[in-house]
Design a protein around this motif. Structure first.
Motif, PDB file in Angstrom:
ATOM      1  N   THR A  97       5.025 -28.395   1.771  1.00 39.21           N
ATOM      2  CA  THR A  97       5.374 -29.193   0.596  1.00 39.21           C
ATOM      3  C   THR A  97       6.884 -29.346   0.480  1.00 39.21           C
ATOM      4  OG1 THR A  97       3.385 -28.441  -0.549  1.00 39.21           O
ATOM      5  CG2 THR A  97       5.158 -29.347  -1.914  1.00 39.21           C
ATOM      6  N   GLU A  98       7.581 -28.225   0.743  1.00 34.71           N
ATOM      7  CA  GLU A  98       9.035 -28.259   0.652  1.00 34.71           C
ATOM      8  C   GLU A  98       9.635 -29.136   1.749  1.00 34.71           C
ATOM      9  OE1 GLU A  98       9.970 -24.182   0.869  1.00 34.71           O
ATOM     10  OE2 GLU A  98       9.665 -23.779  -1.261  1.00 34.71           O
ATOM     11  N   ARG A  99       8.948 -29.244   2.882  1.00 34.08           N
ATOM     12  CA  ARG A  99       9.476 -30.051   3.975  1.00 34.08           C
ATOM     13  C   ARG A  99       9.378 -31.548   3.687  1.00 34.08           C
ATOM     14  NH1 ARG A  99       6.628 -26.561   8.783  1.00 34.08           N
ATOM     15  NH2 ARG A  99       8.107 -24.827   8.787  1.00 34.08           N
ATOM     16  N   LYS A 100       8.536 -31.926   2.761  1.00 33.97           N
ATOM     17  CA  LYS A 100       8.417 -33.335   2.415  1.00 33.97           C
ATOM     18  C   LYS A 100       9.517 -33.665   1.413  1.00 33.97           C
ATOM     19  CE  LYS A 100       3.442 -33.507   3.226  1.00 33.97           C
ATOM     20  NZ  LYS A 100       2.096 -33.717   2.634  1.00 33.97           N
ATOM     21  N   VAL A 101      10.671 -34.059   1.943  1.00 35.26           N
ATOM     22  CA  VAL A 101      11.844 -34.320   1.108  1.00 35.26           C
ATOM     23  C   VAL A 101      12.343 -35.735   1.406  1.00 35.26           C
ATOM     24  CG1 VAL A 101      14.176 -33.592   0.500  1.00 35.26           C
ATOM     25  CG2 VAL A 101      12.444 -31.885   1.133  1.00 35.26           C
ATOM     26  N   GLY A 124       9.612 -34.152  -3.430  1.00 42.09           N
ATOM     27  CA  GLY A 124      10.177 -32.809  -3.324  1.00 42.09           C
ATOM     28  C   GLY A 124      11.109 -32.463  -4.458  1.00 42.09           C
ATOM     29  N   ASP A 125      11.446 -33.453  -5.304  1.00 40.64           N
ATOM     30  CA  ASP A 125      12.324 -33.234  -6.470  1.00 40.64           C
ATOM     31  C   ASP A 125      13.629 -32.549  -6.090  1.00 40.64           C
ATOM     32  OD1 ASP A 125      10.560 -34.398  -8.301  1.00 40.64           O
ATOM     33  OD2 ASP A 125       9.391 -32.541  -8.436  1.00 40.64           O
ATOM     34  N   ALA A 126      14.175 -32.906  -4.941  1.00 35.39           N
ATOM     35  CA  ALA A 126      15.433 -32.287  -4.513  1.00 35.39           C
ATOM     36  C   ALA A 126      16.650 -32.968  -5.142  1.00 35.39           C
ATOM     37  CB  ALA A 126      15.542 -32.320  -2.988  1.00 35.39           C
ATOM     38  N   TYR A 127      16.459 -34.206  -5.595  1.00 32.63           N
ATOM     39  CA  TYR A 127      17.574 -34.919  -6.242  1.00 32.63           C
ATOM     40  C   TYR A 127      17.445 -34.807  -7.754  1.00 32.63           C
ATOM     41  CZ  TYR A 127      20.685 -38.536  -7.917  1.00 32.63           C
ATOM     42  OH  TYR A 127      21.680 -39.198  -8.591  1.00 32.63           O
ATOM     43  N   ASN A 128      18.598 -34.528  -8.414  1.00 31.48           N
ATOM     44  CA  ASN A 128      18.634 -34.390  -9.871  1.00 31.48           C
ATOM     45  C   ASN A 128      19.451 -35.542 -10.448  1.00 31.48           C
ATOM     46  OD1 ASN A 128      18.913 -33.681 -12.543  1.00 31.48           O
ATOM     47  ND2 ASN A 128      19.462 -31.555 -12.139  1.00 31.48           N
ATOM     48  N   PRO A 129      18.797 -36.488 -11.111  1.00 33.10           N
ATOM     49  CA  PRO A 129      19.550 -37.641 -11.653  1.00 33.10           C
ATOM     50  C   PRO A 129      20.471 -37.263 -12.811  1.00 33.10           C
ATOM     51  CG  PRO A 129      17.261 -37.716 -12.363  1.00 33.10           C
ATOM     52  CD  PRO A 129      17.355 -36.603 -11.364  1.00 33.10           C
ATOM     53  N   SER A 130      20.220 -36.127 -13.441  1.00 31.85           N
ATOM     54  CA  SER A 130      21.070 -35.712 -14.561  1.00 31.85           C
ATOM     55  C   SER A 130      22.437 -35.250 -14.084  1.00 31.85           C
ATOM     56  CB  SER A 130      20.399 -34.589 -15.356  1.00 31.85           C
ATOM     57  OG  SER A 130      19.166 -35.030 -15.894  1.00 31.85           O
ATOM     58  N   THR A 131      22.508 -34.735 -12.863  1.00 29.05           N
ATOM     59  CA  THR A 131      23.778 -34.225 -12.326  1.00 29.05           C
ATOM     60  C   THR A 131      24.300 -35.076 -11.181  1.00 29.05           C
ATOM     61  OG1 THR A 131      22.626 -32.764 -10.771  1.00 29.05           O
ATOM     62  CG2 THR A 131      23.125 -31.875 -12.959  1.00 29.05           C
ATOM     63  N   GLY A 132      23.413 -35.839 -10.520  1.00 30.41           N
ATOM     64  CA  GLY A 132      23.814 -36.604  -9.349  1.00 30.41           C
ATOM     65  C   GLY A 132      23.822 -35.781  -8.082  1.00 30.41           C
ATOM     66  N   PHE A 133      23.315 -34.551  -8.157  1.00 29.67           N
ATOM     67  CA  PHE A 133      23.354 -33.646  -7.007  1.00 29.67           C
ATOM     68  C   PHE A 133      22.002 -33.634  -6.280  1.00 29.67           C
ATOM     69  CE2 PHE A 133      27.141 -32.351  -9.016  1.00 29.67           C
ATOM     70  CZ  PHE A 133      27.881 -31.567  -8.140  1.00 29.67           C
ATOM     71  N   HIS A 136      22.848 -52.892  -6.370  1.00 29.60           N
ATOM     72  CA  HIS A 136      23.890 -53.101  -5.372  1.00 29.60           C
ATOM     73  C   HIS A 136      24.407 -51.773  -4.808  1.00 29.60           C
ATOM     74  CE1 HIS A 136      24.041 -57.326  -6.548  1.00 29.60           C
ATOM     75  NE2 HIS A 136      24.102 -56.930  -7.829  1.00 29.60           N
ATOM     76  N   ASN A 137      24.304 -50.709  -5.604  1.00 30.97           N
ATOM     77  CA  ASN A 137      24.745 -49.381  -5.158  1.00 30.97           C
ATOM     78  C   ASN A 137      23.528 -48.460  -5.090  1.00 30.97           C
ATOM     79  OD1 ASN A 137      28.014 -49.107  -5.365  1.00 30.97           O
ATOM     80  ND2 ASN A 137      27.224 -50.633  -6.803  1.00 30.97           N
ATOM     81  N   SER A 138      23.337 -47.856  -3.959  1.00 31.81           N
ATOM     82  CA  SER A 138      22.182 -46.967  -3.779  1.00 31.81           C
ATOM     83  C   SER A 138      22.588 -45.702  -3.016  1.00 31.81           C
ATOM     84  CB  SER A 138      21.050 -47.690  -3.023  1.00 31.81           C
ATOM     85  OG  SER A 138      21.465 -48.022  -1.713  1.00 31.81           O
ATOM     86  N   PHE A 139      21.790 -44.696  -3.211  1.00 36.20           N
ATOM     87  CA  PHE A 139      21.996 -43.403  -2.539  1.00 36.20           C
ATOM     88  C   PHE A 139      20.616 -42.883  -2.163  1.00 36.20           C
ATOM     89  CE2 PHE A 139      23.160 -38.689  -3.263  1.00 36.20           C
ATOM     90  CZ  PHE A 139      23.425 -38.494  -1.923  1.00 36.20           C
ATOM     91  N   SER A 140      20.418 -42.567  -0.895  1.00 37.08           N
ATOM     92  CA  SER A 140      19.104 -42.108  -0.432  1.00 37.08           C
ATOM     93  C   SER A 140      19.279 -41.026   0.627  1.00 37.08           C
ATOM     94  CB  SER A 140      18.283 -43.267   0.151  1.00 37.08           C
ATOM     95  OG  SER A 140      18.959 -43.847   1.276  1.00 37.08           O
ATOM     96  N   GLY A 141      18.200 -40.326   0.900  1.00 40.99           N
ATOM     97  CA  GLY A 141      18.234 -39.261   1.918  1.00 40.99           C
ATOM     98  C   GLY A 141      16.858 -38.707   2.186  1.00 40.99           C
ATOM     99  N   SER A 142      16.740 -37.985   3.286  1.00 45.13           N
ATOM    100  CA  SER A 142      15.472 -37.374   3.645  1.00 45.13           C
ATOM    101  C   SER A 142      15.705 -36.214   4.619  1.00 45.13           C
ATOM    102  CB  SER A 142      14.522 -38.400   4.295  1.00 45.13           C
ATOM    103  OG  SER A 142      15.095 -38.901   5.487  1.00 45.13           O
ATOM    104  N   LEU A 143      14.719 -35.340   4.674  1.00 46.53           N
ATOM    105  CA  LEU A 143      14.759 -34.220   5.621  1.00 46.53           C
ATOM    106  C   LEU A 143      14.213 -34.701   6.955  1.00 46.53           C
ATOM    107  CD1 LEU A 143      14.974 -31.179   6.386  1.00 46.53           C
ATOM    108  CD2 LEU A 143      12.672 -30.902   5.426  1.00 46.53           C
ATOM    109  N   LEU A 144      14.994 -34.540   8.022  1.00 45.93           N
ATOM    110  CA  LEU A 144      14.538 -34.925   9.346  1.00 45.93           C
ATOM    111  C   LEU A 144      13.652 -33.847   9.944  1.00 45.93           C
ATOM    112  CD1 LEU A 144      17.787 -36.536  10.804  1.00 45.93           C
ATOM    113  CD2 LEU A 144      15.833 -37.683   9.735  1.00 45.93           C
ATOM    114  N   PHE A 145      14.126 -32.603   9.934  1.00 48.91           N
ATOM    115  CA  PHE A 145      13.334 -31.472  10.427  1.00 48.91           C
ATOM    116  C   PHE A 145      13.965 -30.180   9.940  1.00 48.91           C
ATOM    117  CE2 PHE A 145      16.263 -32.884  13.744  1.00 48.91           C
ATOM    118  CZ  PHE A 145      16.984 -31.722  14.024  1.00 48.91           C
ATOM    119  N   THR A 146      13.176 -29.150   9.890  1.00 50.57           N
ATOM    120  CA  THR A 146      13.660 -27.846   9.441  1.00 50.57           C
ATOM    121  C   THR A 146      14.188 -27.045  10.623  1.00 50.57           C
ATOM    122  OG1 THR A 146      11.459 -26.866   9.709  1.00 50.57           O
ATOM    123  CG2 THR A 146      12.006 -27.776   7.547  1.00 50.57           C
ATOM    124  N   LEU A 147      14.960 -26.036  10.290  1.00 48.75           N
ATOM    125  CA  LEU A 147      15.534 -25.140  11.305  1.00 48.75           C
ATOM    126  C   LEU A 147      15.104 -23.707  11.026  1.00 48.75           C
ATOM    127  CD1 LEU A 147      19.140 -26.612  11.485  1.00 48.75           C
ATOM    128  CD2 LEU A 147      17.276 -26.965  13.108  1.00 48.75           C
TER     129      LEU A 147
END
Length: 252
Positions: free
Chosen positions: A117-121, A152-161, A241-252
């Motif tokens: 579940t955590e890997r689905k980011v 995965g709820d890894a992004y927090n819109p309240s802080t931008g982190f 016009h402005n976006s920010f995105s990301g994802s987990l490629l693989f774990t280590l």
């Protein structure tokens, strides 16, 4: 007359004596057969007792044999019970071991499910729909408040982190756009360390875009955020016009 009387008396006595001897002989004859009958009866009784004694002895012998057989069966039963008890103890040990293994397997499965579940980011966000952002006289953290995807709820819109939930390699992409003349750009920070600068000096108004991406190895708990430098500005509305995105490629 006297002689006749004496003669009669003598005859009477003789008759009386003969009669006594006859009675004694008959008594002897009667008594002797009775004694022999009793002897024979006693003999028959002794024979019967011997037969009964032999029967009793045979019964006792048979009972003793049965007792020995029962003892042997009891001994075998005791051995069998001991074997069953030992087998039951082994089964209990194996059952306890199986239960422990099952618990360990369950824990591992739960851990794997949690890790899976955590890997689905993955996340995708837009900055705002309020128009111009900046310029400001100090650096500010950009809070991309329009969240479209946040698996995965890894992004927090309240802080931008964005906070990495697991150690792994992550891919991030950002697009920026400005509308007014002047400086346009963003900085990428890992934790509190600046790692990338993206900027341009717009000589005239109108939309202009810039897109960049980065691949980073992050530890669990590392944070990524974007900063608008002092004196820079952006423009965003419902067209994202402005976006920010990301994802987990693989774990280590």
């Amino acid at each position: 007359m006297r002689a006749v009387g004496l003669l009669l008396l003598l005859l009477a006595l003789c008759g009386s004596g003969a009669q006594g001897e006859l009675q004694e002989t008959e008594t002897t004859k009667t008594t002797t057969p009775d004694i022999w009958a009793e002897v024979r009866a006693l003999r028959d009784m002794v024979v019967e007792l011997k037969v009964e004694l032999r029967n009793v002895q045979a019964a006792v012998t048979d009972s003793e044999s049965q007792v020995e057989e029962l003892k042997a069966e009891l001994m075998v039963t005791n051995v069998y019970v001991e074997l069953l008890q030992r087998e039951n103890s082994e089964l209990q040990t194996r059952l306890s071991s199986s239960e422990s293994e099952l618990l360990i397997s369950k824990t591992r499965i739960e851990t794997l499910e949690r890790e899976n579940t955590e890997r689905k980011v993955a996340f995708y966000t837009g900055l705002t729909n309020s128009g111009h952002v900046g310029p400001f006289n100090t650096d500010i953290t950009l809070k991309y408040s329009r969240v479209f995807t946040n698996i995965g709820d890894a992004y927090n819109p309240s802080t931008g982190f964005f906070t990495a939930p697991v150690r792994g390699v992550y891919y991030f992409q950002f697009t920026m756009s400005g509308h007014q003349a002047g400086l346009m750009g963003v900085q990428v920070y890992k934790n509190n360390q600046w790692i990338m600068w993206n900027g341009e000096n717009k000589e005239e108004g109108g939309h202009e875009y810039m897109t960049n991406s980065v691949v980073l190895e992050l530890m669990a708990g590392d944070e990524i955020h974007l900063v608008l430098p002092s004196g820079y500005s952006l423009f965003d509305d419902s067209y994202n016009h402005n976006s920010f995105s990301g994802s987990l490629l693989f774990t280590l």
